[in-house]
Design a protein around this motif. Structure first.
Motif, PDB file in Angstrom:
ATOM      1  N   ASP A  10       0.832  -1.202   0.000  1.00  0.00           N
ATOM      2  CA  ASP A  10       0.000   0.000   0.000  1.00  0.00           C
ATOM      3  C   ASP A  10       0.869   1.255   0.000  1.00  0.00           C
ATOM      4  N   VAL A  46       0.587   1.324   9.424  1.00  0.00           N
ATOM      5  CA  VAL A  46       0.198   0.899  10.771  1.00  0.00           C
ATOM      6  C   VAL A  46      -0.995  -0.065  10.685  1.00  0.00           C
ATOM      7  N   ARG A  48      -4.467  -2.291  11.373  1.00  0.00           N
ATOM      8  CA  ARG A  48      -5.851  -1.834  11.451  1.00  0.00           C
ATOM      9  C   ARG A  48      -6.212  -1.397  12.869  1.00  0.00           C
ATOM     10  N   SER A 113      -1.200  -5.533   5.662  1.00  0.00           N
ATOM     11  CA  SER A 113      -2.633  -5.636   5.368  1.00  0.00           C
ATOM     12  C   SER A 113      -3.138  -7.061   5.230  1.00  0.00           C
ATOM     13  N   LYS A 114      -4.302  -7.293   5.815  1.00  0.00           N
ATOM     14  CA  LYS A 114      -4.973  -8.580   5.651  1.00  0.00           C
ATOM     15  C   LYS A 114      -5.633  -8.661   4.274  1.00  0.00           C
TER      16      LYS A 114
HETATM   17  C1  BG6 Z   1      -0.922  -1.340   5.637  1.00  0.00           C
HETATM   18  C2  BG6 Z   1      -1.498   0.025   5.345  1.00  0.00           C
HETATM   19  O1  BG6 Z   1      -0.343  -1.850   4.490  1.00  0.00           O
HETATM   20  O2  BG6 Z   1      -1.936  -2.234   6.077  1.00  0.00           O
HETATM   21  C3  BG6 Z   1      -2.272   0.549   6.543  1.00  0.00           C
HETATM   22  O3  BG6 Z   1      -0.451   0.917   5.034  1.00  0.00           O
HETATM   23  C4  BG6 Z   1      -3.310  -0.491   6.971  1.00  0.00           C
HETATM   24  O4  BG6 Z   1      -2.907   1.753   6.179  1.00  0.00           O
HETATM   25  C5  BG6 Z   1      -2.634  -1.825   7.245  1.00  0.00           C
HETATM   26  O5  BG6 Z   1      -3.973  -0.063   8.156  1.00  0.00           O
HETATM   27  C6  BG6 Z   1      -3.625  -2.929   7.646  1.00  0.00           C
HETATM   28  O6  BG6 Z   1      -4.479  -3.177   6.564  1.00  0.00           O
HETATM   29  P1  BG6 Z   1      -5.812  -4.027   6.652  1.00  0.00           P
HETATM   30  O7  BG6 Z   1      -6.229  -4.180   5.215  1.00  0.00           O
HETATM   31  O8  BG6 Z   1      -5.455  -5.349   7.280  1.00  0.00           O
HETATM   32  O9  BG6 Z   1      -6.775  -3.272   7.478  1.00  0.00           O
END
Ligand code: BG6
Ligand code: MG
Length: 218
Positions: A10, A46, A48, A113-114
């Motif tokens: 991201d 950061v 979620r 990120s998930k």
């Molecule tokens: C990171 C993003 O890659 O993933 C963050 O930069 C985000 O903004 C984090 O909060 C968790 O992502 P998700 O999709 O699991 O909520």
């Protein structure tokens, strides 16, 4: 020698950082919590839960309320990523992935990120990377080094053989804590702690990046 490159997703390979921001903004507006684009800078990279904690600040919510808000934000985000396609790869990303493969350098995604897997698939680069470390891979999120160490392990490499591309302060910190080379993408104020700082991946060739990293090591 450098044998592997780990890409944050991201904000590095694609502009989904913007979608995370819009989803948090929508939630914050609904909850009448103060939040804006500036405040969002601290949320880059950061997790979620930690992002939500930064938005709610010292207001008290039950675990059930926090959970509901995280789900709601994720619903907005999932809606926004439905239309992601190979067109959404940021300039320079595909060329760099191709150059790395040509050069025999292993590649991984290292994203908190998930939703990283579906995004990687929609971008059409699932077959272009050797490993994916995502929000399900480790317990401790960035700035802990765990996610990048997990990615290196998946590639069969030592941390010192890996370069990490990051757009987030938390991600640069994680890469340094892992003992890896860090390339920060974006303004100095955000990623200045990295060994090498670049505006973006646009027109950035692997030979040039490698040279910059090697210079930083002297
Ligand atoms: C990171 C993003 O890659 O993933 C963050 O930069 C985000 O903004 C984090 O909060 C968790 O992502 P998700 O999709 O699991 O909520
Ligand atoms: Mg990022």
């Amino acid at each position: 020698p450098i044998r592997g490159v780990i890409f944050d997703l991201d904000g590095v390979l694609t502009d989904t950082a913007e979608y995370h921001y819009r989803s948090w903004q929508r939630l914050a507006d609904e909850e009448e919590l103060p939040f804006d684009r500036d405040a969002n800078e601290a949320l880059r990279g950061v997790s979620r839960r930690e992002s939500l904690m930064l938005i709610v600040g010292d207001r008290t919510y039950s675990e059930a309320q926090l959970h509901e808000m995280m789900e709601r934000k994720n619903g907005y985000y999932v809606e926004l990523i439905q239309t992601v396609s190979p067109h959404d790869l940021l300039p320079g990303a595909l060329t760099l992935l191709e150059e790395l493969r040509q050069a025999g350098i292993k590649t991984a995604i290292g994203s908190a990120s998930k939703n990283a897997r579906p995004v990687v698939e929609k971008l059409g680069i699932a077959d272009q990377v050797d490993a994916i470390a995502d929000g399900y891979s480790v317990e401790h999120p960035k700035p802990a080094p765990d996610l990048f160490l997990f990615a290196a392990q998946e590639l069969g490499l030592d941390p010192g053989e890996c370069v990490v591309f990051e757009d987030a302060a938390a991600g640069v910190e994680a890469a340094l804590a892992a003992g890896m080379w860090a390339v920060g993408l974006g303004p100095e104020e955000r990623v200045g702690a990295a060994h090498v700082v670049l505006p973006s991946l646009a027109d950035m060739h692997w030979s040039a990046v490698q040279e910059r990293v090697q210079q930083a090591s002297h």
